[in-house]
Design an enzyme around this catalytic site. Sequence first.
Site, mmCIF file in Angstrom:
data_model
loop_
_atom_site.group_PDB
_atom_site.id
_atom_site.type_symbol
_atom_site.label_atom_id
_atom_site.label_comp_id
_atom_site.label_asym_id
_atom_site.label_seq_id
_atom_site.Cartn_x
_atom_site.Cartn_y
_atom_site.Cartn_z
ATOM 1 N N GLY A 282 11.881 13.957 -3.099
ATOM 2 C CA GLY A 282 11.047 13.793 -4.280
ATOM 3 C C GLY A 282 10.323 12.467 -4.382
ATOM 4 O O GLY A 282 9.825 11.911 -3.403
ATOM 5 N N SER A 283 10.278 11.927 -5.581
ATOM 6 C CA SER A 283 9.424 10.785 -5.913
ATOM 7 C C SER A 283 9.822 9.487 -5.228
ATOM 8 O O SER A 283 9.077 8.502 -5.305
ATOM 9 C CB SER A 283 9.420 10.578 -7.430
ATOM 10 O OG SER A 283 8.850 11.694 -8.083
ATOM 11 N N THR A 284 10.979 9.448 -4.563
ATOM 12 C CA THR A 284 11.326 8.243 -3.808
ATOM 13 C C THR A 284 10.341 8.009 -2.669
ATOM 14 O O THR A 284 10.273 6.902 -2.123
ATOM 15 C CB THR A 284 12.746 8.344 -3.235
ATOM 16 O OG1 THR A 284 12.847 9.519 -2.413
ATOM 17 C CG2 THR A 284 13.783 8.420 -4.357
ATOM 18 N N PHE A 285 9.554 9.040 -2.298
ATOM 19 C CA PHE A 285 8.549 8.895 -1.242
ATOM 20 C C PHE A 285 7.283 8.201 -1.735
ATOM 21 O O PHE A 285 6.485 7.704 -0.930
ATOM 22 C CB PHE A 285 8.163 10.277 -0.688
ATOM 23 C CG PHE A 285 9.036 10.767 0.436
ATOM 24 C CD1 PHE A 285 10.400 10.582 0.414
ATOM 25 C CD2 PHE A 285 8.484 11.435 1.513
ATOM 26 C CE1 PHE A 285 11.207 11.042 1.441
ATOM 27 C CE2 PHE A 285 9.271 11.890 2.560
ATOM 28 C CZ PHE A 285 10.643 11.695 2.522
ATOM 29 N N LYS A 286 7.063 8.168 -3.034
ATOM 30 C CA LYS A 286 5.800 7.649 -3.560
ATOM 31 C C LYS A 286 5.521 6.199 -3.171
ATOM 32 O O LYS A 286 4.398 5.870 -2.758
ATOM 33 C CB LYS A 286 5.767 7.826 -5.082
ATOM 34 C CG LYS A 286 5.644 9.283 -5.509
ATOM 35 C CD LYS A 286 5.789 9.466 -7.021
ATOM 36 C CE LYS A 286 5.727 10.953 -7.382
ATOM 37 N NZ LYS A 286 6.011 11.193 -8.811
#
Length: 569
Positions: A282-286
Amino acid sequence: MATIIVQPGGARAGKQRVDLTAVAHNRLMLLLILFMAITAVVILRLTWVGIFAHGASGSGDASGFLPARADIVDRNGVPLARTMDAYSIAVRPSKLIGEPAELSRKLHEIFPDEPEAAFYKKLTGKGWAYLRRRALPEEVAAVNALGEIGIEFPREKERLYPQRSLAAHVLGFAPNADGQGGMGVEAAFNERLTDSALRGQPFAISIDSRVQGALESELYAQMVAQNAKGAGGIIMDANTGELIAMASIPVFDPNKLQNYAGKKCSESPLCNHMVQARYELGSTFKPLSIAAAMDRGVVTSMAKRYDATAPLAVAGFRIKDDHSLGRWINVPEILVHSSNIGTARIADEMGAAPMQELFRNLQFDQRAPIELKERAKSLWPYNWGRITTMTVSYGHGIAVTPLHLASAYAALVNGGIWRPATLRKLHANEVPEGHRVFSAATSARMRQLLRMIVAAGTGRSADAKGFRVGGKTGSAEKPEEGRYNKSSLVTTFASAFPMDNPRYVVLTMMDEPKGNAQTFGLRTAAWTAAPVVKRVVERTAPMLGVLPDERRDVDISDLMPLLGQKEKH
């Protein structure tokens, strides 16, 4: 005048006594010389065996006194695995004099973790069988007090784990003291542990048992509080790649192995979910995607704005934000408010090739970079079209292990250098050179942005006072049968501290948390994974030489005014 009378033959007798004394003296001297010669030969022989023969063979007769397998110790010398002469308890059913049912009951009282029925089956069996392996001395004494002549107490070489389940997934196990390691460090470093030239020396791994214990206890407490299916975490040295702690819960005790053959990773306590399970994180890739866009010249200013007024429609899909601001937003706002739309627009502008290059440089296309043998393959997209480029930018459509992500965050904050994770305790001259993934300038900017997320965004619950934590939340639905299950979340918080000079990466994960009264029923990472980081940092940072200092912090004064601006476009 006295008259001296000489008896006939007296002189001859005296001479004979003198001769006998001389002969006895000579014989004693000969025996003494012979004894000294034999002693010298023995000493020379022992010297030759102990020195020359040992040097010629490389291992020598002295190897018989070495353990069959080297001890494993943590980075501070605390024993984690040892080979010892241990007690076992066995039975010869044919020699029993007592009633099996009564003996089974008494054995169950001594070993309450073993059912009476299991003991009864062995006591009534046809042949010799173990009742207990690796028994403690007090347990042996209790069984011996039963007075049963059919029960025996053989001494055997056993591999013992004195810390029980602590770091079990890291250590793994060795089924036999002198055999092949089954998993973990025992399997990965089997050659080193059984090397006759080295097995007399303990093998130091990178784990700090104090930090490991704190991580495990905090993860377990939150897992229970959230009624989650599982939990996991990693603490990594951001500048060397050394794993200071790695935990996967549920755990197992390597001293009491059970048969989990045939069970899937998701169902077996032996599964190390930090390296054996892959997730869409999820958003940890942003932050990774935006950092790549900064290096590519796509993001040239923190004030640059992107349209997030409405869901983004692409190729029949709709990309939307969980908490939409309904307006144009800048780069800090994209991260602080975790905007899928804003991140997708940046990725679309950057293109597929740079996104693939980023993930390949982080080794997301390979098994997790560590010595362990048990490592899952990543789920790499088959088609890198426009929609894939946009969705992977915020952690959907690609699945990696938590260890992949921890190594990526180390590169993100340490100045931009990616290094493989390791379970070896490294000396300064052993730290790998690594390779550059992000520029030093981009890494410095990302430290600011990650700190902002904790100071003013979704990561507030991870803000350990004085330790300058920075990080990013990620909450992703699990894919099941070709669709996403909205009721099954994997929540992650990827972080580092202290952000003004990052030394450690801390990653925590909760598998299918349910929420509780303290979280107001909410299950996202901000409520489930991030609070664990706060408690872990507060407990472990002083152990690692990082003390709280509220006078120091990352300077984010140039970015804070960008939050909440609403100029028209």
